[in-house]
Design an enzyme around this catalytic site. Structure first.
Site, PDB file in Angstrom:
ATOM      1  N   ARG A  66      16.200  28.842  52.992  1.00  0.00           N
ATOM      2  CA  ARG A  66      16.444  27.361  53.256  1.00  0.00           C
ATOM      3  C   ARG A  66      17.420  27.460  54.528  1.00  0.00           C
ATOM      4  NH1 ARG A  66      12.746  25.847  50.817  1.00  0.00           N
ATOM      5  NH2 ARG A  66      12.586  24.060  49.310  1.00  0.00           N
TER       6      ARG A  66
ATOM      7  N   HIS B 291       7.937  27.188  58.505  1.00  0.00           N
ATOM      8  CA  HIS B 291       8.234  27.023  56.988  1.00  0.00           C
ATOM      9  C   HIS B 291       6.762  27.255  56.274  1.00  0.00           C
ATOM     10  CE1 HIS B 291      10.718  25.050  53.463  1.00  0.00           C
ATOM     11  NE2 HIS B 291       9.684  25.605  53.005  1.00  0.00           N
TER      12      HIS B 291
HETATM   13  C1  GLV Z   1       9.038  25.482  49.532  1.00  0.00           C
HETATM   14  O1  GLV Z   1       9.886  25.427  50.524  1.00  0.00           O
HETATM   15  C2  GLV Z   1       9.379  25.210  48.045  1.00  0.00           C
HETATM   16  O2  GLV Z   1      10.511  25.177  47.796  1.00  0.00           O
HETATM   17  O3  GLV Z   1       8.446  25.379  47.287  1.00  0.00           O
END
Ligand code: GLV
Length: 311
Positions: free
Chosen positions: A223, A275
């Protein structure tokens, strides 16, 4: 039971869930308001606030991802409704591969060779063996533990850190504040797989970065909130000369998409990916969602999210 799905790919989830749970009515946010109000369960990824407020007698929420930060921070989240999140669900393997790529990037000097290529410079660096490349994994949840096991099996001496003590075969586990300091002092690459909680926010800061050995590297498929960006940029230096931190590979950011004006995009020692480290393959996730819905509907107990802890 009526299940309302909200996801970028909602129709695919709707179809797949309907075939897995023939006894259920599966709706998407495209359903009329009165239907949405009757939903017993929500199966959602980053739902809008209004959608969370609609159901009149909600019995449970399934988070269609591993991280619950977006859901817990949503002001529309009803209190006292059990939340179930995906656990690994096929994400750990691709995240492990992302981390492997990052480790090899630094351990085999691909970062240095890329800079040399720009200068047309032919110079080989003495190779550091994997067994001389200790790696630290912060966060030993379902994904962190699996990733630590994968890279330990690859031959990297692997250290793991969590708040409370854990045991993982082949991984040296540390915990608590002292354990974090010990781990940081020992590793050449640091991997972040912690959840986003008040306790983990900016856990990578001036102080923790200064504990890493000179020339360490950072890999963050976790994160964005885990990293204090100013401290990171400071530790990386100007990009030409190697700073205290050799480089960073980042997949998660406090604001996504990463804003165009962010200095991270163009920093010569930072690799940015959008991401993408751990996509959720439908198969295993569907099994978990279907099983959680049946368990909740049967009134049986299951492992739910602790909103105070944040995971
Ligand atoms: C993606 O970032 C998740 O938390 O599944």
């Amino acid at each position: 039971m009526k299940v309302l799905v909200h996801h970028d790919d909602a129709e695919r989830w709707q179809k797949a869930l309907a075939s897995r749970l023939p006894e259920a009515e599966i709706l998407t946010s495209a359903a009329p308001t009165d239907k949405r109000r009757q939903a017993d369960y929500l199966a959602v990824w980053k739902p809008p606030e209004s959608l969370l407020r609609e159901p009149e007698a909600l019995k449970g929420i399934i988070n269609l991802g591993a991280g619950v930060d977006a859901l817990l921070n949503n002001p529309g989240l009803p209190a006292d409704v059990p939340i179930v999140k995906l656990r690994d669900a096929g994400m750990a393997e691709p995240i492990g591969d992302y981390v492997r790529y990052g480790l090899l990037h630094f351990q085999r000097d691909f970062d240095r060779y890329r800079r040399q290529q720009r200068r047309r410079e032919w110079r080989e660096h003495a190779m550091t063996d994997k067994d001389d490349w200790p790696v630290g994994v912060l966060g030993l949840g379902a994904i962190g533990a699996r990733v630590a096991t994968m890279i330990a099996a690859d031959g990297f001496p692997t250290h793991g850190w969590s708040r409370s003590p854990k045991h993982i075969d082949g991984v040296t586990c540390h915990h608590g504040d002292n354990g974090l300091a010990t781990l940081l002092g020992r590793v050449k690459s640091l991997v972040l797989l912690l959840p986003d909680t008040p306790a983990t926010r900016h856990i990578i800061n001036d102080e923790t970065l200064s504990r890493l050995p000179e020339g360490a590297s950072l890999i963050n498929p976790g994160r964005g909130s885990l990293i204090n960006e100013a401290a990171l940029l400071d530790a990386l230096g100007d990009g030409e000369t190697e700073g205290r931190l050799r480089g960073a590979i980042l997949d998660a950011f406090p604001e996504e998409p990463l804003p165009e004006a962010s200095p991270l995009w163009s920093h010569p020692r930072i690799r940015v990916t959008p991401h993408m480290a751990g996509p959720t393959p439908l198969g295993e996730a569907l099994d978990q969602v279907a099983s959680a819905l049946r368990t909740l509907e049967a009134g049986e107990s299951l492992d739910t999210v602790d909103p105070t802890a944040g995971y």
